[in-house]
Design an enzyme around this catalytic site. Structure first.
Site, short mmCIF file in Angstrom:
data_model
loop_
_atom_site.label_atom_id
_atom_site.label_comp_id
_atom_site.label_asym_id
_atom_site.label_seq_id
_atom_site.Cartn_x
_atom_site.Cartn_y
_atom_site.Cartn_z
N ASP A 261 76.05 123.17 84.28
CA ASP A 261 75.98 122.05 83.34
C ASP A 261 76.68 120.85 83.97
O ASP A 261 77.91 120.85 84.11
CB ASP A 261 76.68 122.40 82.02
N LYS B 198 71.34 118.01 77.79
CA LYS B 198 72.42 118.46 76.91
C LYS B 198 73.09 117.25 76.28
O LYS B 198 73.32 116.24 76.95
CB LYS B 198 73.41 119.29 77.72
N LYS C 202 69.89 121.29 74.93
CA LYS C 202 71.12 121.99 74.54
C LYS C 202 71.97 121.06 73.68
O LYS C 202 72.32 119.97 74.08
CB LYS C 202 71.91 122.43 75.77
#
EC number: 4.1.2.4
Length: 223
Positions: free
Chosen positions: A92, A154, A183
């Site tokens: 991430d 995300k 996400k």
């Protein structure tokens, strides 16, 4: 959605600066017990997480350029490569927010692409920190992530001025469509919030409240 299905959307997360190895071990034990999708930790803990989760369906996940994104692309790439060597199956990363706001779109795309190239075998999620961007910038960040080969966009680090919102998830999903996942992360602490974010298009949830989420429906009698 039943508890097992919800669990498979959850990245069980511990990103505090003072997280200890015993806390990380407990996080992994919870993830294994509830069959979460991933365990997300800072790079220093990735090796331990990979060791504990070895042979399971739970993925070790590391953050990169976290939480500010204000790191040169080559350094983010090196961090991602290091995390992958230590066993991270998912990465991430935080985008170059300043460059995005200045309109340096090629630089933002190259930043993401550098990390993508460094972790070809890993799932790459791109944190765009929605609370710091306007609608045009959010859409652009999502588009650049798709172009650079990311697997997810995300919402948030959880360390800035805001977290995931239904409106932002819906916007991100509308932008990327089915090309990549979305996400939702930051402030996902209740089953109600999780349901709303999933309905808006979230295909993964980043939260430190995973156990509470998957047990809330059982206690309440339904999901």
């Amino acid at each position: 959605m039943d508890a097992p299905a919800l669990a498979r959307l959850i990245d069980h997360t511990l990103l505090r600066a003072d997280a200890t190895s015993s806390e990380v071990r407990r996080l992994c034990e919870e993830a294994l017990a509830h069959r979460f999708k991933a365990v997300c930790v800072n790079p220093v803990h990735v090796g331990l997480v990979a060791e504990i989760l070895a042979g399971s369906a739970v993925a070790p996940c590391s953050v990169v350029g976290f939480p500010l994104g204000a790191v040169p692309p080559e350094d983010k790439a090196a961090e991602a490569a290091g995390a992958a060597r230590r066993g991270a199956a998912e990465i991430d990363m935080v985008i170059a927010l300043g460059a995005l706001k200045e309109g340096h779109h090629a630089a933002v795309r190259a930043d993401i692409a550098a990390v993508r190239a460094a972790c070809r075998g890993q799932v790459l999620k791109v944190i765009i920190e929605t609370c710091l961007l306007d609608e045009v910038q959010k859409r652009l960040a999502c588009t650049l992530a798709v172009e650079a080969g990311a697997d997810f966009v995300k919402t948030s680090t959880g360390f800035s001025t805001g977290g995931a919102t239904v409106a932002d998830v819906a916007l991100m999903h509308a932008t990327v469509g089915d090309a990549i996942g979305v996400k939702a992360s930051g402030g996902v602490r209740s089953l109600e919030a999780a349901r709303a974010l999933i309905a808006a298009g979230a295909t993964r949830l980043g939260t430190s409240s995973g156990v509470a989420l998957v047990t809330a429906g059982v206690a309440g009698g339904s999901y």
